[in-house]
Write a protein that holds these residues in place. Structure first.
Motif, PDB file in Angstrom:
ATOM      1  N   ASN A 355     -23.315-101.245  41.736  1.00 39.80           N
ATOM      2  CA  ASN A 355     -22.454-100.882  42.982  1.00 39.80           C
ATOM      3  C   ASN A 355     -22.940 -99.640  43.829  1.00 39.80           C
ATOM      4  N   ILE A 363     -18.092 -98.041  52.190  1.00 45.40           N
ATOM      5  CA  ILE A 363     -17.139 -99.047  51.341  1.00 45.40           C
ATOM      6  C   ILE A 363     -15.908 -98.167  51.069  1.00 45.40           C
ATOM      7  N   ARG A 374     -11.782-100.794  47.505  1.00 45.16           N
ATOM      8  CA  ARG A 374     -12.568-101.857  47.901  1.00 45.16           C
ATOM      9  C   ARG A 374     -13.966-101.556  47.287  1.00 45.16           C
ATOM     10  N   ASN A 375     -14.680-102.754  47.035  1.00 44.27           N
ATOM     11  CA  ASN A 375     -15.955-102.736  46.192  1.00 44.27           C
ATOM     12  C   ASN A 375     -17.047-103.699  46.702  1.00 44.27           C
ATOM     13  N   ARG A 376     -18.126-103.358  46.883  1.00 39.98           N
ATOM     14  CA  ARG A 376     -19.242-104.516  47.000  1.00 39.98           C
ATOM     15  C   ARG A 376     -20.369-104.328  45.948  1.00 39.98           C
ATOM     16  N   GLU A 390     -18.197-107.394  50.372  1.00 37.24           N
ATOM     17  CA  GLU A 390     -17.319-106.224  50.295  1.00 37.24           C
ATOM     18  C   GLU A 390     -15.862-106.868  50.284  1.00 37.24           C
TER      19      GLU A 390
END
Length: 413
Positions: A355, A363, A374-376, A390
């Motif tokens: 990440n 993000i 949140r995360n991508r 995301e």
């Protein structure tokens, strides 16, 4: 969002406590997962949230009065009790728990509970002195013996200034997880599997009051542990110091330093899978000062650093007890896939979840990925790099749990 509660009807009984405001978010979370939510409010609950607000979120009538002529012409309290797949009492005050334990039926909420044939989940919320009172403890034991399920309470700050301790109502997502566990009739593909998960930061002491650490919140690792438990896994969560609640249904081993985390993980082997989401400090002070290091003009001498054990590599390359599936995390600020693939080979992992934690990643809001919700991520294997969109960290966790289930199933067929 997975519709894990599609077709289910939840009757939410809102008790009279300041934590009632959390029920607005709880309703939204339940409906996101496909549940129909109906609400009963006590008269005390109406002092904290309005039936208008609750009804707007449920898109249904809010029931408040045992003697309402319109609702009770067909014995409405019996109908409410029997049409629900699950009754959730949140917040469950000391008074409401006492009524339940002693079979009182003096208002609509307690009467519905007396008429219930469906499972009941209670989320207590009260001042710590009330929660630890012998009468409340007796009532809790009675309710547990009657088959009532509990979630929480948690420890932390109270609404009252200067008050802290055990008594905070479980957070909405914790209650949702408990609801899913009670009602989710999907197959449990990880039943009988044991998975180790690491989460959070490590703290490497410099002196009695200072330490080296990083910005990890533990939100992603804890969400992964919860998602694995939802699929039936026995989850051993080795957690560094975090401020997030323990995931329900998960065995938590709390540690401070990288060396403690390393030892705890190895003591838990063997396992079917291991997921290393913790942000472990690469280095620690070579020696810890016995006394606080005093501030000095011109600064202090350089702090000598020693390398910490590499937990992921030690498990990924274990000669005799390597889990069948090993997944590591890589927090990167540049060349995401390339750095993750190099780490994959070096650590002996099957997958690396990379990440972007750079400040300009965009993000997770102001806090970024570290500490955000949140995360991508990019899922990196030996032959591929799959960039996921995301999403909320809970959704990332669900995808990872599904990956673990599919991979372990492939290995046994």
């Amino acid at each position: 969002m997975h519709k894990t509660l599609s077709g289910k009807t939840i009757l939410l009984i809102i008790g009279g406590g300041i934590a009632a405001y959390k029920c607005l978010d709880l309703i939204r979370r339940l409906r996101e997962r496909g549940a129909q939510v109906r609400c009963v409010m006590t008269s005390a609950a109406e002092q904290f949230v309005t039936p208008l607000a609750v009804g707007a979120l449920t898109a249904d009538t809010v029931f408040t009065d045992l003697f309402d002529r319109q609702d009770e012409h067909d014995v409405g309290h019996i109908r409410l009790a029997r049409e629900a797949d699950l009754i959730v009492v949140a917040p469950a005050t000391a008074d409401l728990m006492a009524k339940m334990a002693h079979g009182l039926a003096s208002d609509l909420a307690s009467t519905v509970l007396m008429a219930a044939s469906s499972p009941v989940l209670v989320a207590p919320a009260m001042n710590p002195a009330m929660w630890t009172h012998p009468a409340t403890r007796r009532n809790r034991d009675t309710l547990s013996g009657d088959g009532i399920a509990f979630v929480g309470p948690n420890a932390g700050e109270m609404a009252e200034s200067g008050e802290a301790g055990e008594g905070r109502m479980a957070e909405p997502l914790e209650i949702v997880a408990a609801v899913v566990r009670l009602l989710d009739d999907r197959p449990k593909p990880l039943a009988g599997r044991t998975v180790i998960v690491t989460s959070g930061p490590t703290h490497e002491p410099i002196d009695p009051v200072r330490y080296i650490a990083n910005r990890s919140s533990g939100k992603q690792g804890h969400a992964i542990a919860a998602a694995l438990a939802d699929l039936g896994a026995t989850v051993r969560l080795v957690s560094g110091p975090v401020q997030v609640a323990d995931p329900p249904g998960v065995d938590v081993i709390a540690v401070e330093s990288a060396r403690e985390m390393h030892d705890a993980v190895h003591q838990l082997l063997p396992a079917d899978a291991a997921i290393f989401a913790a942000a472990v400090a690469d280095y620690r002070p070579a020696s810890e000062a016995d006394e606080k290091i005093k501030k000095q003009a011109g600064g202090i001498d350089a702090i000598a650093l020693a390398e910490n054990p590499d937990i992921l590599a030690s498990v990924g390359n274990h000669a005799t007890q390597r889990p069948r599936l090993v997944i590591g995390f890589a927090a990167e600020t540049q060349e995401l896939a390339e750095n993750a693939r190099a780490k994959l080979a070096r650590k002996g992992a099957d997958f690396i979840i990379a990440n972007d934690v750079s400040h300009d990643s965009g993000i997770g809001g102001a806090g970024g990925v570290m500490g955000g919700d949140r995360n991508r991520v990019t899922l990196v294997s030996k032959d591929d790099a799959d960039r996921w969109p995301e999403m909320d960290k809970a959704e990332v966790a669900v995808r990872i749990a599904d990956l673990v289930a599919r991979h372990l199933q492939t290995l046994t067929t």
